[in-house]
Design a protein around this motif. Structure first.
Motif, PDB file in Angstrom:
ATOM      1  N   SER A 268       0.818  -1.201   0.000  1.00 58.84           N
ATOM      2  CA  SER A 268       0.000   0.000   0.000  1.00 58.84           C
ATOM      3  C   SER A 268       0.856   1.258   0.000  1.00 58.84           C
ATOM      4  O   SER A 268       0.595   2.217  -0.750  1.00 58.84           O
ATOM      5  CB  SER A 268      -0.928  -0.002   1.215  1.00 58.84           C
ATOM      6  N   GLU A 269       1.886   1.286   0.843  1.00 59.98           N
ATOM      7  CA  GLU A 269       2.750   2.470   0.929  1.00 59.98           C
ATOM      8  C   GLU A 269       3.474   2.725  -0.388  1.00 59.98           C
ATOM      9  O   GLU A 269       3.558   3.857  -0.862  1.00 59.98           O
ATOM     10  CB  GLU A 269       3.761   2.299   2.067  1.00 59.98           C
ATOM     11  N   LEU A 270       4.014   1.679  -0.985  1.00 57.06           N
ATOM     12  CA  LEU A 270       4.758   1.850  -2.230  1.00 57.06           C
ATOM     13  C   LEU A 270       3.837   2.186  -3.401  1.00 57.06           C
ATOM     14  O   LEU A 270       4.240   2.896  -4.330  1.00 57.06           O
ATOM     15  CB  LEU A 270       5.547   0.581  -2.541  1.00 57.06           C
ATOM     16  N   SER A 271       2.610   1.718  -3.352  1.00 57.77           N
ATOM     17  CA  SER A 271       1.663   1.973  -4.441  1.00 57.77           C
ATOM     18  C   SER A 271       1.100   3.383  -4.401  1.00 57.77           C
ATOM     19  O   SER A 271       0.779   3.959  -5.442  1.00 57.77           O
ATOM     20  CB  SER A 271       0.512   0.961  -4.380  1.00 57.77           C
ATOM     21  N   ASN A 272       0.995   3.941  -3.196  1.00 60.23           N
ATOM     22  CA  ASN A 272       0.313   5.227  -3.032  1.00 60.23           C
ATOM     23  C   ASN A 272       1.246   6.396  -2.730  1.00 60.23           C
ATOM     24  O   ASN A 272       0.784   7.529  -2.569  1.00 60.23           O
ATOM     25  CB  ASN A 272      -0.721   5.121  -1.913  1.00 60.23           C
ATOM     26  N   ASN A 273       2.537   6.141  -2.649  1.00 54.39           N
ATOM     27  CA  ASN A 273       3.502   7.194  -2.342  1.00 54.39           C
ATOM     28  C   ASN A 273       4.749   7.015  -3.198  1.00 54.39           C
ATOM     29  O   ASN A 273       5.036   5.923  -3.692  1.00 54.39           O
ATOM     30  CB  ASN A 273       3.904   7.156  -0.860  1.00 54.39           C
ATOM     31  N   ASN A 274       5.499   8.083  -3.337  1.00 52.05           N
ATOM     32  CA  ASN A 274       6.754   8.035  -4.086  1.00 52.05           C
ATOM     33  C   ASN A 274       7.925   7.957  -3.115  1.00 52.05           C
ATOM     34  O   ASN A 274       8.339   8.966  -2.539  1.00 52.05           O
ATOM     35  CB  ASN A 274       6.893   9.268  -4.984  1.00 52.05           C
ATOM     36  N   TYR A 275       8.433   6.753  -2.917  1.00 54.34           N
ATOM     37  CA  TYR A 275       9.551   6.564  -1.995  1.00 54.34           C
ATOM     38  C   TYR A 275      10.862   6.487  -2.763  1.00 54.34           C
ATOM     39  O   TYR A 275      10.968   5.788  -3.776  1.00 54.34           O
ATOM     40  CB  TYR A 275       9.362   5.290  -1.171  1.00 54.34           C
ATOM     41  N   ASP A 276      11.861   7.206  -2.255  1.00 53.77           N
ATOM     42  CA  ASP A 276      13.178   7.190  -2.876  1.00 53.77           C
ATOM     43  C   ASP A 276      14.001   5.979  -2.435  1.00 53.77           C
ATOM     44  O   ASP A 276      14.811   5.460  -3.203  1.00 53.77           O
ATOM     45  CB  ASP A 276      13.931   8.484  -2.527  1.00 53.77           C
ATOM     46  N   PHE A 277      13.799   5.560  -1.168  1.00 56.44           N
ATOM     47  CA  PHE A 277      14.553   4.432  -0.627  1.00 56.44           C
ATOM     48  C   PHE A 277      13.623   3.493   0.143  1.00 56.44           C
ATOM     49  O   PHE A 277      12.677   3.950   0.792  1.00 56.44           O
ATOM     50  CB  PHE A 277      15.651   4.911   0.336  1.00 56.44           C
ATOM     51  N   TYR A 278      13.931   2.203   0.066  1.00 55.09           N
ATOM     52  CA  TYR A 278      13.224   1.199   0.868  1.00 55.09           C
ATOM     53  C   TYR A 278      14.280   0.356   1.576  1.00 55.09           C
ATOM     54  O   TYR A 278      15.044  -0.371   0.935  1.00 55.09           O
ATOM     55  CB  TYR A 278      12.344   0.316  -0.020  1.00 55.09           C
ATOM     56  N   PHE A 279      14.348   0.479   2.903  1.00 57.15           N
ATOM     57  CA  PHE A 279      15.275  -0.302   3.715  1.00 57.15           C
ATOM     58  C   PHE A 279      14.513  -1.505   4.289  1.00 57.15           C
ATOM     59  O   PHE A 279      13.658  -1.347   5.162  1.00 57.15           O
ATOM     60  CB  PHE A 279      15.839   0.533   4.861  1.00 57.15           C
ATOM     61  N   ALA A 280      14.838  -2.691   3.796  1.00 57.76           N
ATOM     62  CA  ALA A 280      14.126  -3.904   4.208  1.00 57.76           C
ATOM     63  C   ALA A 280      14.839  -4.574   5.380  1.00 57.76           C
ATOM     64  O   ALA A 280      15.336  -5.695   5.278  1.00 57.76           O
ATOM     65  CB  ALA A 280      13.999  -4.868   3.032  1.00 57.76           C
ATOM     66  N   SER A 281      14.874  -3.861   6.522  1.00 58.05           N
ATOM     67  CA  SER A 281      15.616  -4.390   7.670  1.00 58.05           C
ATOM     68  C   SER A 281      14.758  -5.218   8.617  1.00 58.05           C
ATOM     69  O   SER A 281      15.241  -5.703   9.638  1.00 58.05           O
ATOM     70  CB  SER A 281      16.272  -3.244   8.447  1.00 58.05           C
ATOM     71  N   ALA A 282      13.463  -5.380   8.302  1.00 58.98           N
ATOM     72  CA  ALA A 282      12.604  -6.230   9.127  1.00 58.98           C
ATOM     73  C   ALA A 282      13.025  -7.695   8.984  1.00 58.98           C
ATOM     74  O   ALA A 282      13.738  -8.072   8.045  1.00 58.98           O
ATOM     75  CB  ALA A 282      11.138  -6.061   8.722  1.00 58.98           C
ATOM     76  N   ALA A 283      12.561  -8.512   9.928  1.00 59.41           N
ATOM     77  CA  ALA A 283      12.831  -9.956   9.889  1.00 59.41           C
ATOM     78  C   ALA A 283      11.499 -10.691   9.820  1.00 59.41           C
ATOM     79  O   ALA A 283      11.019 -11.249  10.815  1.00 59.41           O
ATOM     80  CB  ALA A 283      13.623 -10.384  11.117  1.00 59.41           C
ATOM     81  N   PRO A 284      10.875 -10.684   8.639  1.00 58.00           N
ATOM     82  CA  PRO A 284       9.570 -11.336   8.525  1.00 58.00           C
ATOM     83  C   PRO A 284       9.685 -12.854   8.598  1.00 58.00           C
ATOM     84  O   PRO A 284      10.741 -13.427   8.297  1.00 58.00           O
ATOM     85  CB  PRO A 284       9.083 -10.889   7.136  1.00 58.00           C
ATOM     86  N   SER A 285       8.607 -13.491   8.989  1.00 54.38           N
ATOM     87  CA  SER A 285       8.581 -14.950   9.060  1.00 54.38           C
ATOM     88  C   SER A 285       8.789 -15.539   7.671  1.00 54.38           C
ATOM     89  O   SER A 285       8.257 -15.046   6.675  1.00 54.38           O
ATOM     90  CB  SER A 285       7.237 -15.427   9.612  1.00 54.38           C
ATOM     91  N   ASP A 286       9.584 -16.610   7.608  1.00 51.51           N
ATOM     92  CA  ASP A 286       9.818 -17.291   6.338  1.00 51.51           C
ATOM     93  C   ASP A 286       8.740 -18.328   6.031  1.00 51.51           C
ATOM     94  O   ASP A 286       8.569 -18.721   4.881  1.00 51.51           O
ATOM     95  CB  ASP A 286      11.185 -17.976   6.356  1.00 51.51           C
TER      96      ASP A 286
END
Length: 409
Positions: A268-286
């Motif tokens: 939702s955030e990437l679709s509705n906003n213009n982001y210059d950087f995305y830091f994927a530092s979360a640790a989501p469940s595999d």
């Protein structure tokens, strides 16, 4: 220093010492609040009170507000030299808030006949930043002699926060305006105007209503990156999972728990906003639990329990598909640092996600990684790699952004 409120709104000013000089404007009633707000963002605030201001607010109030003794006069301790000499024990910035016409005139003409004017005189000679927030009636502020004094001070490096003109008054600027100018003076604003989306912390998968599967991620790295980007002028949004740290109030934060929530909010955030950087530092469940239990599992009725797990897709693989122009900084936690395993993992991530940068750390170490305040990292581009020596996660967050901007520029 006041400890109980330190950094509760953010860590932008941690390690910074600010001398808050209060002169005899009626706006001095706002000075204790300004002091407290600076502390809430991590600053160590030392109050200085002029003789005129002490008739409006007392030194004990500022002592309470800051946790530091209020300076009302200069003594044999040479406070003016010790605090404003630009050396290691000097303050990082002097904030005069509010500042009267009289105080501006003294400083512009080199008059040092009281505590604040003497401290500022030393600061001017030591290249210590002085930030002035005027507070007075509007006709006083528009006085051409005062305006000449302001121009003279600006030519000599003194910074000003413009007052708020209202009801024939030039009121002292709001804390938000003062805070923004402090950040501008203390930190390079090399991310000004940039929109940054950062994910941090672990996600959870429910076995039943009270039992979960998760990982040991604390979310510290993501929070430090968010604070570092914020102090450098970026517009930061943090998507925060079930981490152990409290996100700062000053940063827009979206809370998530599960992998699906993290995926949906990110999309939702990437679709509705213009982001210059995305830091994927979360640790989501595999993995997800194929058939979670609707009710609490009774440990008395089951001597064993088998759970079927199914792998989740990688969120980072969808980032460039949704927002091709966003710079993707992927994070990879490896158990052990075998060079062949690292090389294989890096190649796979670049191929699958088209990441711009990949940051790798070894989570098998007891002194670094998950839950620790320290880490050792390696950053990869498609053409090169950069090692970040063992250091605090706070220091590493600065090094990461420094290196990314160096490469991009």
């Amino acid at each position: 220093m006041t400890i109980d409120i330190s950094s509760i709104n953010g860590q932008e000013l941690e390690g910074k010492k600010i001398l808050l000089c209060v002169t005899g404007s009626v706006s001095s009633m706002e000075s204790p609040r300004i002091a407290r707000e600076l502390i809430k963002h991590g600053a160590d605030v030392i109050p200085v009170l002029s003789h005129s201001a002490s008739k409006l607010i007392g030194p004990e109030l500022l002592h309470w507000a800051t946790g530091n003794e209020t300076i009302t006069s200069l003594t044999g301790k040479m406070e003016h030299v010790k605090l404003a000499n630009g050396d290691l024990d000097s303050v990082d910035l002097i904030l005069v808030a509010p500042c009267t016409s009289n105080a501006i005139g003294k400083l512009a003409q080199g008059i040092s006949d009281d505590t604040i004017s003497t401290i500022c005189t030393v600061a001017l000679g030591s290249n210590v930043t002085i930030l002035i927030a005027p507070g007075m009636h509007e006709p006083m502020f528009e006085n051409p002699i005062l305006q000449n004094n302001i121009s003279l001070l600006k030519k000599n490096g003194v910074r000003f926060v413009s007052p708020i003109f209202e009801h024939n008054k030039a009121k002292m600027a709001s804390f938000d305006d003062i805070f923004k100018e402090i950040l501008n003076e203390l930190f390079v604003q090399d991310l000004s105007g940039k929109n940054i989306l950062i994910t941090a912390g672990p996600t959870i998968e429910k076995i039943d209503p009270i039992r979960i599967i998760t990982n040991k991620s604390s979310g510290k790295t993501g929070l430090y990156l968010a604070n570092e980007a914020k102090r450098r002028g970026a517009n930061v949004t943090l998507i925060y999972g079930e981490g152990t740290e409290t996100p700062p109030i000053s940063i827009r934060t979206l809370r998530v728990s599960s992998f699906q929530e993290l995926f949906d909010v990110t999309t939702s955030e990437l679709s509705n906003n213009n982001y210059d950087f995305y830091f994927a530092s979360a640790a989501p469940s595999d993995f997800r639990i194929v058939r979670p239990f609707d009710d609490k599992i009774s440990s008395r009725s089951k001597s064993s329990l088998n759970l079927e797990l199914e792998s989740y897709p990688k969120i980072i693989n969808s980032i460039k598909q949704i927002s091709p122009s966003t710079k993707l900084i992927a994070f990879k936690a490896l158990y052990g640092n075998d060079s062949d395993s690292v090389s294989h993992a890096i190649s796979e991530i670049f191929d699958d996600s088209n990441a711009d940068f990949i940051i790798v750390n070894d989570v098998s170490r007891n002194d670094a990684g998950f839950s620790s305040d320290y880490n050792e990292l390696t950053m990869f581009t498609r053409d090169d790699s950069f090692n970040f020596a063992y250091a605090s996660k706070k220091k590493l967050s600065k090094s990461i952004i420094d290196q990314i901007l160096k490469i991009l520029n």
